[in-house]
Design a protein around this motif. Structure first.
Motif, PDB file in Angstrom:
ATOM      1  N   HIS A   1      -2.390   7.187  13.179  1.00 25.25           N
ATOM      2  CA  HIS A   1      -3.708   7.141  12.556  1.00 25.25           C
ATOM      3  C   HIS A   1      -4.208   5.712  12.507  1.00 25.25           C
ATOM      4  O   HIS A   1      -5.342   5.454  12.157  1.00 25.25           O
ATOM      5  CB  HIS A   1      -3.647   7.639  11.105  1.00 25.25           C
ATOM      6  CG  HIS A   1      -3.115   9.011  10.986  1.00 25.25           C
ATOM      7  ND1 HIS A   1      -1.964   9.312  10.300  1.00 25.25           N
ATOM      8  CD2 HIS A   1      -3.563  10.162  11.497  1.00 25.25           C
ATOM      9  CE1 HIS A   1      -1.741  10.607  10.394  1.00 25.25           C
ATOM     10  NE2 HIS A   1      -2.681  11.152  11.107  1.00 25.25           N
TER      11      HIS A   1
ATOM     12  N   GLU B   1       3.636  10.307  15.919  1.00 21.32           N
ATOM     13  CA  GLU B   1       3.684   9.493  14.700  1.00 21.32           C
ATOM     14  C   GLU B   1       5.082   8.979  14.378  1.00 21.32           C
ATOM     15  O   GLU B   1       5.638   9.276  13.322  1.00 21.32           O
ATOM     16  CB  GLU B   1       3.136  10.277  13.516  1.00 21.32           C
ATOM     17  CG  GLU B   1       1.654  10.552  13.686  1.00 21.32           C
ATOM     18  CD  GLU B   1       1.083  11.318  12.519  1.00 21.32           C
ATOM     19  OE1 GLU B   1       1.510  11.062  11.398  1.00 21.32           O
ATOM     20  OE2 GLU B   1       0.204  12.158  12.757  1.00 21.32           O
TER      21      GLU B   1
ATOM     22  N   ASN C   1      -6.905  12.901  10.891  1.00 23.98           N
ATOM     23  CA  ASN C   1      -6.155  14.143  10.666  1.00 23.98           C
ATOM     24  C   ASN C   1      -6.894  15.300  11.326  1.00 23.98           C
ATOM     25  O   ASN C   1      -8.107  15.435  11.201  1.00 23.98           O
ATOM     26  CB  ASN C   1      -6.047  14.446   9.168  1.00 23.98           C
ATOM     27  CG  ASN C   1      -5.100  13.483   8.472  1.00 23.98           C
ATOM     28  OD1 ASN C   1      -5.440  12.922   7.457  1.00 23.98           O
ATOM     29  ND2 ASN C   1      -3.937  13.279   9.026  1.00 23.98           N
ATOM     30  N   GLY C   2      -6.126  16.109  12.033  1.00 26.70           N
ATOM     31  CA  GLY C   2      -6.719  17.303  12.640  1.00 26.70           C
ATOM     32  C   GLY C   2      -7.521  17.037  13.888  1.00 26.70           C
ATOM     33  O   GLY C   2      -8.214  17.918  14.385  1.00 26.70           O
ATOM     34  N   ALA C   3      -7.391  15.823  14.442  1.00 27.63           N
ATOM     35  CA  ALA C   3      -8.170  15.489  15.624  1.00 27.63           C
ATOM     36  C   ALA C   3      -7.643  16.202  16.869  1.00 27.63           C
ATOM     37  O   ALA C   3      -8.375  16.434  17.819  1.00 27.63           O
ATOM     38  CB  ALA C   3      -8.160  13.985  15.845  1.00 27.63           C
ATOM     39  N   GLY C   4      -6.367  16.551  16.851  1.00 27.27           N
ATOM     40  CA  GLY C   4      -5.799  17.253  17.998  1.00 27.27           C
ATOM     41  C   GLY C   4      -4.674  16.493  18.684  1.00 27.27           C
ATOM     42  O   GLY C   4      -4.256  16.853  19.786  1.00 27.27           O
ATOM     43  N   LYS C   5      -4.154  15.478  18.041  1.00 28.04           N
ATOM     44  CA  LYS C   5      -3.071  14.687  18.643  1.00 28.04           C
ATOM     45  C   LYS C   5      -1.798  15.512  18.796  1.00 28.04           C
ATOM     46  O   LYS C   5      -1.228  15.603  19.883  1.00 28.04           O
ATOM     47  CB  LYS C   5      -2.762  13.451  17.775  1.00 28.04           C
ATOM     48  CG  LYS C   5      -3.967  12.587  17.469  1.00 28.04           C
ATOM     49  CD  LYS C   5      -3.597  11.384  16.620  1.00 28.04           C
ATOM     50  CE  LYS C   5      -3.138  11.745  15.212  1.00 28.04           C
ATOM     51  NZ  LYS C   5      -4.201  12.298  14.346  1.00 28.04           N
ATOM     52  N   SER C   6      -1.376  16.117  17.692  1.00 26.02           N
ATOM     53  CA  SER C   6      -0.138  16.892  17.747  1.00 26.02           C
ATOM     54  C   SER C   6      -0.285  18.088  18.672  1.00 26.02           C
ATOM     55  O   SER C   6       0.673  18.476  19.345  1.00 26.02           O
ATOM     56  CB  SER C   6       0.247  17.375  16.355  1.00 26.02           C
ATOM     57  OG  SER C   6       0.462  16.267  15.511  1.00 26.02           O
ATOM     58  N   THR C   7      -1.477  18.656  18.705  1.00 19.19           N
ATOM     59  CA  THR C   7      -1.715  19.784  19.604  1.00 19.19           C
ATOM     60  C   THR C   7      -1.471  19.349  21.050  1.00 19.19           C
ATOM     61  O   THR C   7      -0.766  20.017  21.803  1.00 19.19           O
ATOM     62  CB  THR C   7      -3.166  20.286  19.435  1.00 19.19           C
ATOM     63  OG1 THR C   7      -3.362  20.601  18.064  1.00 19.19           O
ATOM     64  CG2 THR C   7      -3.435  21.497  20.288  1.00 19.19           C
TER      65      THR C   7
HETATM   66  N1  LIG Z   1      -1.920  27.791  14.612  1.00 20.68           N
HETATM   67  C1  LIG Z   1      -3.133  27.286  14.357  1.00 20.68           C
HETATM   68  N2  LIG Z   1      -4.156  28.086  14.057  1.00 20.68           N
HETATM   69  C2  LIG Z   1      -5.379  27.594  13.811  1.00 20.68           C
HETATM   70  N3  LIG Z   1      -5.691  26.289  13.845  1.00 20.68           N
HETATM   71  C3  LIG Z   1      -4.711  25.420  14.132  1.00 20.68           C
HETATM   72  C4  LIG Z   1      -3.387  25.869  14.404  1.00 20.68           C
HETATM   73  N4  LIG Z   1      -2.629  24.788  14.672  1.00 20.68           N
HETATM   74  C5  LIG Z   1      -3.445  23.722  14.554  1.00 20.68           C
HETATM   75  N5  LIG Z   1      -4.688  24.088  14.228  1.00 20.68           N
HETATM   76  C6  LIG Z   1      -5.857  23.204  14.061  1.00 20.68           C
HETATM   77  O1  LIG Z   1      -5.944  22.359  15.164  1.00 20.68           O
HETATM   78  C7  LIG Z   1      -6.469  21.098  14.777  1.00 20.68           C
HETATM   79  C8  LIG Z   1      -5.658  19.995  15.407  1.00 20.68           C
HETATM   80  O2  LIG Z   1      -4.422  19.878  14.774  1.00 20.68           O
HETATM   81  P1  LIG Z   1      -3.381  18.751  15.149  1.00 20.68           P
HETATM   82  O3  LIG Z   1      -2.129  19.058  14.453  1.00 20.68           O
HETATM   83  O4  LIG Z   1      -3.353  18.588  16.616  1.00 20.68           O
HETATM   84  O5  LIG Z   1      -4.037  17.448  14.508  1.00 20.68           O
HETATM   85  P2  LIG Z   1      -3.478  15.977  14.476  1.00 20.68           P
HETATM   86  O6  LIG Z   1      -4.433  15.139  15.238  1.00 20.68           O
HETATM   87  O7  LIG Z   1      -2.065  15.916  14.901  1.00 20.68           O
HETATM   88  O8  LIG Z   1      -3.604  15.634  12.935  1.00 20.68           O
HETATM   89  P3  LIG Z   1      -2.624  14.797  11.983  1.00 20.68           P
HETATM   90  O9  LIG Z   1      -3.069  13.400  12.094  1.00 20.68           O
HETATM   91  O10 LIG Z   1      -2.949  15.344  10.628  1.00 20.68           O
HETATM   92  O11 LIG Z   1      -1.239  15.034  12.391  1.00 20.68           O
HETATM   93  C9  LIG Z   1      -6.471  21.089  13.267  1.00 20.68           C
HETATM   94  O12 LIG Z   1      -7.804  21.213  12.829  1.00 20.68           O
HETATM   95  C10 LIG Z   1      -5.680  22.302  12.879  1.00 20.68           C
HETATM   96  O13 LIG Z   1      -6.189  22.876  11.723  1.00 20.68           O
END
Ligand SMILES: Nc1ncnc2c1ncn2[C@@H]1O[C@H](COP(=O)(O)OP(=O)(O)OP(=O)(O)O)[C@@H](O)[C@H]1O
Ligand SMILES: [Mg+2]
Lengths: 280, 311
Positions: free
Chosen positions: B190, B158, B36-42
């Motif tokens: 995940h 996902e 979680n929060g690794a940056g995938k969705s970003t």
């Molecule tokens: N608008 C924002 N402002 C600040 N931090 C952000 C913002 N959007 C995302 N983040 C941070 O960026 C990081 C990556 O988020 P991301 O959604 O890419 O994770 P993820 O790998 O998709 O996680 P998950 O498995 O939970 O979906 C997270 O730590 C999140 O808190």
């Protein structure tokens, strides 16, 4: 050609809008309010006897009253219809998907606006039979009626654009709603108050010229004042003498509300895909 | 073809994504795994033109997500991790709306909708309201929607989360079919084992940094770390312990007296492992078994992500 004009957002919105109970109840509310005012007016005019007659001047009074009530309703209902346009998509988590389609921001915003306008126009049209009661009693010309409706249209497009603008820049519908109603209060009530303040400034001789201009300006952007100047030319005469401005109010009104429309729509279109542009 | 170069997304001082480089060929199914929060969705949001990167760029079939997002949108089908549906729309109207949003002609849409519904096994739900579908069905519908303009690249965030085991298998079959159609598919998850089954290539991301990329076997080897070795003896436990501890590649010794067993980590190669065993035999240790415990992908994933939590 048809394909060029086809706006999927507009089509979808129409479908959703006319399938929801909210739209039906909105329409019902609108017609009910109009009926209440007409019934009340007719009862007063006939001294609650249930019979009697209405003089043409009376019926003109009814026309003015209805026109103002209708304008107030437009100002009251339009924010409710448009302030959720974009933010509700955001809340429902459907906006992301929409933004990855090949629809341009302008297409999306215009589609939203047109569907809202279409709904309110439908409402105005649905109220037309009630409104037309005034013709029964005489004293009102169809051209006056058409002018009034044209200005309803100008106003509702502008208010709709304000609603969509706030809906685009805020995350929550409720915030957009409050902001839009705030703008309505400014346009409807605060300008009226400021108008009286500036009027007193002129009358008391503190700043006769500036006060006059200010009074003109505040009246010119107030939808209620517009309806009064449109429907009662005698008052317009008095108004011109008091403010010292001869430019008809409706011209300023038209210019002001067109500018609002253009600015709000441009703003909304620019801000819709904001994540793509800012945060560099 | 996807070429990501130096992609970075920063929120204040926080790097959600840090200097990502990645190249994916046509027809590749790429799995993106991370905690979680690794940056995938970003990453996926940037590729889907929903988010602009702080720096860096990504080319999708040669189109830049930063400079020509409108062109990119034609190339990609995107399925977000969380999404909603309209509540007054039927399944075929839902697809029709998005088809129209991609400027498909009415006749094309009419033809496509049954095909897509068949692909995701929703044919019998065609005239139901979208919001009445179950979550898994909505997910499949969303996938069908992402396919409506026949994109070359699919970005699925996902897609299998919240699906029952059967629906997961079905999702996997659909993705295999998409691969057969020659589409490049990016999937995040995940669950490493799940991805391993359907992906040609896997990337592991942690705290915004890509820490491994390759096919499943490579990833496993790369992330495996030290081997964990179990040695069983018939007698001479302490003697054996002293022997193994002399070897510099051995660490984390654990002695199980009851089971007559030694457990330790070994940081050498396979050949060095063989060497160690040979020396042990020559030293006359009473070894009855010498085994390396295989870590499965789940353990590998746990190991990397635990490291991340501590950091
Ligand atoms: N608008 C924002 N402002 C600040 N931090 C952000 C913002 N959007 C995302 N983040 C941070 O960026 C990081 C990556 O988020 P991301 O959604 O890419 O994770 P993820 O790998 O998709 O996680 P998950 O498995 O939970 O979906 C997270 O730590 C999140 O808190
Ligand atoms: Mg995510």
């Amino acid at each position: 050609m048809m394909d060029k004009l086809y706006n999927p957002m507009l089509m979808k919105e129409m479908k959703l809008r006319f399938r929801s109970f909210k739209s039906f109840s909105g329409l019902l509310f609108y017609l009910a309010v109009l009926c209440i005012f007409i019934t009340g007016f007719v009862l007063i005019a006939t001294d609650f006897k249930g019979h009697g007659y209405i003089e043409p001047t009376m019926s003109y009074g009814l026309f003015v009253l209805l026109s103002i009530v209708q304008m107030a309703l437009v100002m009251f209902i339009t924010p409710g219809v448009t302030a959720g346009a974009i933010s509700s998509e955001r809340e429902k988590q459907t906006l992301n998907i929409l933004l990855t389609t090949t629809q341009s921001s302008a297409q999306l915003i215009i589609g939203k606006l047109l569907s809202s306008i279409a709904f309110i126009v439908l409402m105005l049209v649905a109220g037309l039979p009630i409104y037309s009661l005034v013709f029964l009693f005489g004293g009102v010309s169809p051209s006056q009626m058409i002018t009034t409706f044209a200005f309803y249209f100008v106003t509702l497009v502008a208010i709709g654009s304000i609603g969509i603008f706030f809906s685009t820049i805020t995350k929550k519908t409720i915030v957009a709603m409050i902001a839009t109603y705030g703008a309505m209060i400014f346009l409807g009530a605060i300008t009226a108050f400021l108008f009286f303040v500036s009027m007193i400034m002129t009358q008391s001789g503190v700043a006769p010229i500036v006060g006059g201009y200010l009074a003109y300006l505040f009246a010119a952007i107030n939808p209620g004042a517009l309806i009064i100047t449109l429907t009662t030319p005698e008052l317009t005469q008095v108004f011109q003498e008091m403010t010292g401005v001869t430019l008809p109010v409706w011209i300023t009104y038209l210019a002001f509300y067109s500018t609002i429309t253009v600015c709000c729509l441009t703003g909304a279109i620019k801000k819709l895909r904001t994540n793509m542009k800012t945060q560099r | 073809m996807i070429e990501i170069t130096g992609l970075t997304k920063r929120y204040g001082d926080f790097y959600a994504l840090n200097d990502l480089h990645l190249t994916l060929g046509d027809g590749v199914v790429f799995g993106f795994v991370g905690a979680n929060g690794a940056g995938k969705s970003t990453t996926f949001s940037i590729l889907a033109t929903l988010l602009s990167p702080t720096s860096g760029d990504a080319l999708i079939n040669g189109k830049s997500v930063v400079r020509e997002p409108a062109a990119v949108r034609k190339e990609i089908g995107y399925m977000p991790d969380f999404f909603g549906v309209y509540d007054q729309l039927k399944v075929d109207e839902y697809l029709d709306f998005y088809g129209a949003s991609y400027n498909l002609k009415a006749s094309e849409r009419k033809k496509l909708i049954p095909e897509l519904l068949a692909l995701v096994n929703l044919t019998d739900k065609r005239y139901e309201y979208v919001d009445l579908l179950s979550r898994g069905m909505k997910q499949r519908l969303c996938l069908a929607r992402a396919l409506i303009h026949d994109p070359n690249v699919l970005i699925l965030d996902e897609p299998a989360s919240g699906l029952d085991p059967r629906a997961r298998v079905e999702m996997r079959d659909i993705i295999h079919r998409l691969k057969d159609l020659g589409k490049t598919v990016l999937i995040s998850s995940h669950i490493l084992p799940e991805l391993a089954e359907m992906c040609d290539e896997i990337g592991v991301i942690d705290n915004g940094t890509l820490i491994a990329h390759g096919n499943v076997a490579q990833i496993q080897a790369e992330l495996q770390g030290d081997a964990h070795i179990f040695v069983e003896l018939s007698y001479g436990l302490e003697e054996a312990r002293a022997f193994f501890e002399r070897n510099p590649l051995v660490s984390a010794m654990f002695v199980d007296h009851a089971a007559m067993q030694l457990q330790f980590s070994f940081s050498g190669t396979k050949v060095e492992q063989t060497e160690l065993l040979r020396e042990a035999m020559l030293a006359d240790l009473a070894i009855t078994s010498f085994t390396e415990q295989k870590k499965d992908l789940e353990d590998v994933f746990m190991a990397i992500t635990k490291g991340a939590d501590l950091a």
